[in-house]
Scaffold this motif. Sequence first.
Motif, PDB file in Angstrom:
ATOM      1  N   VAL A  76       0.832  -1.197   0.000  1.00  0.00           N
ATOM      2  CA  VAL A  76       0.000   0.000   0.000  1.00  0.00           C
ATOM      3  C   VAL A  76       0.867   1.247   0.000  1.00  0.00           C
ATOM      4  CG1 VAL A  76      -1.969  -1.116   1.118  1.00  0.00           C
ATOM      5  CG2 VAL A  76      -0.250  -0.002   2.511  1.00  0.00           C
ATOM      6  N   ALA A  77       0.250   2.373  -0.222  1.00  0.00           N
ATOM      7  CA  ALA A  77       0.956   3.652  -0.349  1.00  0.00           C
ATOM      8  C   ALA A  77       1.797   3.977   0.874  1.00  0.00           C
ATOM      9  CB  ALA A  77      -0.055   4.755  -0.583  1.00  0.00           C
TER      10      ALA A  77
ATOM     11  N   THR B 236       2.118  11.676 -12.055  1.00  0.00           N
ATOM     12  CA  THR B 236       3.575  11.684 -12.175  1.00  0.00           C
ATOM     13  C   THR B 236       4.056  13.094 -12.505  1.00  0.00           C
ATOM     14  OG1 THR B 236       3.464  11.138 -14.519  1.00  0.00           O
ATOM     15  CG2 THR B 236       3.653   9.290 -12.978  1.00  0.00           C
ATOM     16  N   GLY B 237       5.353  13.289 -12.358  1.00  0.00           N
ATOM     17  CA  GLY B 237       5.956  14.563 -12.739  1.00  0.00           C
ATOM     18  C   GLY B 237       6.422  15.365 -11.549  1.00  0.00           C
ATOM     19  N   GLU B 238       6.760  16.615 -11.844  1.00  0.00           N
ATOM     20  CA  GLU B 238       7.236  17.534 -10.811  1.00  0.00           C
ATOM     21  C   GLU B 238       6.044  18.101 -10.038  1.00  0.00           C
ATOM     22  OE1 GLU B 238      10.523  18.150 -10.059  1.00  0.00           O
ATOM     23  OE2 GLU B 238      10.880  16.559 -11.518  1.00  0.00           O
ATOM     24  N   HIS B 239       6.170  18.169  -8.726  1.00  0.00           N
ATOM     25  CA  HIS B 239       5.147  18.743  -7.857  1.00  0.00           C
ATOM     26  C   HIS B 239       5.811  19.830  -7.019  1.00  0.00           C
ATOM     27  CE1 HIS B 239       1.978  15.469  -8.200  1.00  0.00           C
ATOM     28  NE2 HIS B 239       2.961  15.059  -8.976  1.00  0.00           N
ATOM     29  N   TYR B 240       5.119  20.949  -6.873  1.00  0.00           N
ATOM     30  CA  TYR B 240       5.665  22.106  -6.161  1.00  0.00           C
ATOM     31  C   TYR B 240       4.676  22.579  -5.112  1.00  0.00           C
ATOM     32  CZ  TYR B 240       8.659  22.096 -10.285  1.00  0.00           C
ATOM     33  OH  TYR B 240       9.515  21.721 -11.287  1.00  0.00           O
ATOM     34  N   TYR B 241       5.161  22.825  -3.891  1.00  0.00           N
ATOM     35  CA  TYR B 241       4.319  23.270  -2.784  1.00  0.00           C
ATOM     36  C   TYR B 241       4.993  24.443  -2.084  1.00  0.00           C
ATOM     37  CZ  TYR B 241       2.393  18.669  -3.656  1.00  0.00           C
ATOM     38  OH  TYR B 241       1.845  17.573  -4.282  1.00  0.00           O
ATOM     39  N   ILE B 242       4.179  25.403  -1.658  1.00  0.00           N
ATOM     40  CA  ILE B 242       4.706  26.557  -0.920  1.00  0.00           C
ATOM     41  C   ILE B 242       3.798  26.863   0.259  1.00  0.00           C
ATOM     42  CG2 ILE B 242       5.788  27.566  -2.978  1.00  0.00           C
ATOM     43  CD1 ILE B 242       3.464  29.649  -3.000  1.00  0.00           C
TER      44      ILE B 242
ATOM     45  N   VAL C 112       7.428  12.842  -8.769  1.00  0.00           N
ATOM     46  CA  VAL C 112       6.594  11.666  -8.516  1.00  0.00           C
ATOM     47  C   VAL C 112       6.713  10.735  -9.719  1.00  0.00           C
ATOM     48  CG1 VAL C 112       4.266  10.824  -8.052  1.00  0.00           C
ATOM     49  CG2 VAL C 112       5.008  13.023  -7.110  1.00  0.00           C
ATOM     50  N   SER C 113       7.033   9.483  -9.444  1.00  0.00           N
ATOM     51  CA  SER C 113       7.164   8.470 -10.490  1.00  0.00           C
ATOM     52  C   SER C 113       5.934   7.578 -10.507  1.00  0.00           C
ATOM     53  CB  SER C 113       8.405   7.606 -10.235  1.00  0.00           C
ATOM     54  OG  SER C 113       9.562   8.403 -10.207  1.00  0.00           O
ATOM     55  N   ALA C 114       5.747   6.885 -11.614  1.00  0.00           N
ATOM     56  CA  ALA C 114       4.606   5.970 -11.731  1.00  0.00           C
ATOM     57  C   ALA C 114       4.800   4.793 -10.788  1.00  0.00           C
ATOM     58  CB  ALA C 114       4.462   5.478 -13.162  1.00  0.00           C
ATOM     59  N   SER C 115       3.730   4.414 -10.143  1.00  0.00           N
ATOM     60  CA  SER C 115       3.724   3.231  -9.306  1.00  0.00           C
ATOM     61  C   SER C 115       3.682   2.017 -10.222  1.00  0.00           C
ATOM     62  CB  SER C 115       2.502   3.267  -8.395  1.00  0.00           C
ATOM     63  OG  SER C 115       2.331   2.028  -7.769  1.00  0.00           O
ATOM     64  N   PRO C 116       4.285   0.909  -9.828  1.00  0.00           N
ATOM     65  CA  PRO C 116       4.243  -0.276 -10.679  1.00  0.00           C
ATOM     66  C   PRO C 116       2.822  -0.746 -10.998  1.00  0.00           C
ATOM     67  CG  PRO C 116       5.747  -0.601  -8.837  1.00  0.00           C
ATOM     68  CD  PRO C 116       5.043   0.702  -8.624  1.00  0.00           C
ATOM     69  N   THR C 117       1.846  -0.365 -10.162  1.00  0.00           N
ATOM     70  CA  THR C 117       0.478  -0.826 -10.375  1.00  0.00           C
ATOM     71  C   THR C 117      -0.448   0.261 -10.888  1.00  0.00           C
ATOM     72  OG1 THR C 117      -0.087  -0.350  -8.078  1.00  0.00           O
ATOM     73  CG2 THR C 117       0.663  -2.594  -8.583  1.00  0.00           C
ATOM     74  N   THR C 118       0.082   1.453 -11.187  1.00  0.00           N
ATOM     75  CA  THR C 118      -0.774   2.526 -11.682  1.00  0.00           C
ATOM     76  C   THR C 118      -0.225   3.073 -12.978  1.00  0.00           C
ATOM     77  OG1 THR C 118       0.451   4.246 -10.508  1.00  0.00           O
ATOM     78  CG2 THR C 118      -1.435   3.286  -9.355  1.00  0.00           C
ATOM     79  N   SER C 119      -1.074   3.738 -13.725  1.00  0.00           N
ATOM     80  CA  SER C 119      -0.617   4.407 -14.932  1.00  0.00           C
ATOM     81  C   SER C 119      -0.632   5.904 -14.669  1.00  0.00           C
ATOM     82  CB  SER C 119      -1.537   4.066 -16.104  1.00  0.00           C
ATOM     83  OG  SER C 119      -2.857   4.451 -15.798  1.00  0.00           O
ATOM     84  N   PRO C 120       0.206   6.655 -15.364  1.00  0.00           N
ATOM     85  CA  PRO C 120       0.281   8.099 -15.126  1.00  0.00           C
ATOM     86  C   PRO C 120      -1.054   8.784 -15.391  1.00  0.00           C
ATOM     87  CG  PRO C 120       2.071   7.359 -16.560  1.00  0.00           C
ATOM     88  CD  PRO C 120       1.137   6.198 -16.377  1.00  0.00           C
ATOM     89  N   SER C 121      -1.349   9.818 -14.598  1.00  0.00           N
ATOM     90  CA  SER C 121      -2.548  10.618 -14.810  1.00  0.00           C
ATOM     91  C   SER C 121      -2.309  11.584 -15.950  1.00  0.00           C
ATOM     92  CB  SER C 121      -2.881  11.417 -13.549  1.00  0.00           C
ATOM     93  OG  SER C 121      -3.191  10.547 -12.504  1.00  0.00           O
TER      94      SER C 121
END
Length: 173
Positions: free
Chosen positions: A22-23, A102-108, A125-134
């Motif tokens: 799980v996550a 997936t991709g770059e995530h930015y928070y402030i 954020v990379s793709a999980s082995p069990t999910t596909s990219p959004s």
Amino acid sequence: MERSGRIFAILLVLGVVLQCAVATTYVVGDSSGWAVPSDSSTYSNWVSGKTFLVGDILTFNFTTNAHDVLQVTKESYEACTSTNNIGSVITTGPANINLNSTGEHYYICTVSGHCQSGQKLSLTVSASPTTSPSPAGAPTSQTTPPPPPSSSGSFVFANVFVSVLCIVMCFLV
């Protein structure tokens, strides 16, 4: 009876292994939490060595009304501005954000001067082995805490799977 005990032990181990799939929940800044850091590299150092996957959860621990968290574009991250935000400002701590793409995530932190003092976070954020990219532009956060682990899909599946296997094996022994 000894054979069924071994089978039960094997199934128990299998259940534990499945539950580990799980996550992962990451507490941003670990014990320091989400605060104005003493060193502007605090959060980049915190990210270093971690692998974030789709489905993981970021927990931003902060005192309500002292800090907040907002997901922004790269440009807004670099400029410490909330003009190009993704989602809405979360003002109640702790804040849980699901990493859904997936991709770059930015928070402030949008509290005056906090971002400029280093209270900002950038991660990949990379793709999980069990999910596909959004798809690009898909929402990536939520303002409500995630459901407890006992109700997450993978956890429930693992428990049901192990329970069914135990029942089947008991009848076969």
